[in-house]
Design a protein around this motif. Structure first.
Motif: not given
Length: 190
Positions: A128-131, A154-166, A172-184
């Protein structure tokens, strides 16, 4: 012979009780304590299930971020890769078709700038993720289609970027579904 058959039958029934009944019951019990009672983490928008947090989904419209291609058509019941080698002519033509499609929708993007996850399927076929790089590369197209300022995307992408565990395990990754929901949601607010 009787001395071997009776212990074998006892061992078979014991194994069935342990591995079929006890193990299955234990896993089911643990799942009941998990979020959503073991039925997966659903994402609900306006009272309807929009998708699942850990399962990739098809987004191919120009006003959405595109996720990673799937070798199993995003069917979670059939998780798996294509098992085709990287030198297979069919595989190479499939990847080339994805590259051509991406370049047709993103004018001026050279082959060496396209992240591999946008043209190759993951091993599970359900990633479900992209870089962040893959998302930033799509920002111009989405901003133009939605009539938004590219800086907002660009700001939306930055806000939805998940950091590596610990902070160091993973990428770094982004959940595409969550990003598209935020876009809507951004489009609804304007």
């Amino acid at each position: 012979m009787k001395q071997h058959i009776l212990p074998a039958i006892k061992l078979t029934f014991f194994s069935i009780l342990l591995l079929v009944v006890a193990y299955t019951g234990a896993i089911w019990g643990i799942a009941q304590a998990a979020t959503n009672r073991g039925k997966g983490e659903t994402i609900i928008v306006n009272g309807k299930i929009a998708g699942y947090d850990k399962v990739g989904q098809r987004f191919d419209k120009d006003h959405y971020f595109w996720g990673r291609p799937s070798a199993v058509s995003y069917n979670a019941a059939g998780s798996g890769g294509s098992n085709i080698g990287p030198s297979n002519p069919d595989y190479l033509s499939e990847v080339q078709a994805r590259v051509d499609t991406f370049q047709a929708h993103h004018a001026g993007v050279s082959l060496d700038k396209i992240p591999s996850e946008l043209v190759t399927a993951s091993a599970s076929g359900l990633d479900p993720h992209i870089s962040p790089e893959a998302a930033y590369l799509q920002a111009k197209r989405i901003a133009a289609r939605r009539g938004l300022n590219e800086a907002v995307i660009m700001q939306l992408i930055s806000q939805h970027t998940e950091k590596p565990f610990m902070g160091f395990l993973g990428t770094y990754k982004i959940n595409v579904l969550k990003l598209n929901i935020a876009l809507d949601e951004i489009n609804k607010q304007q």
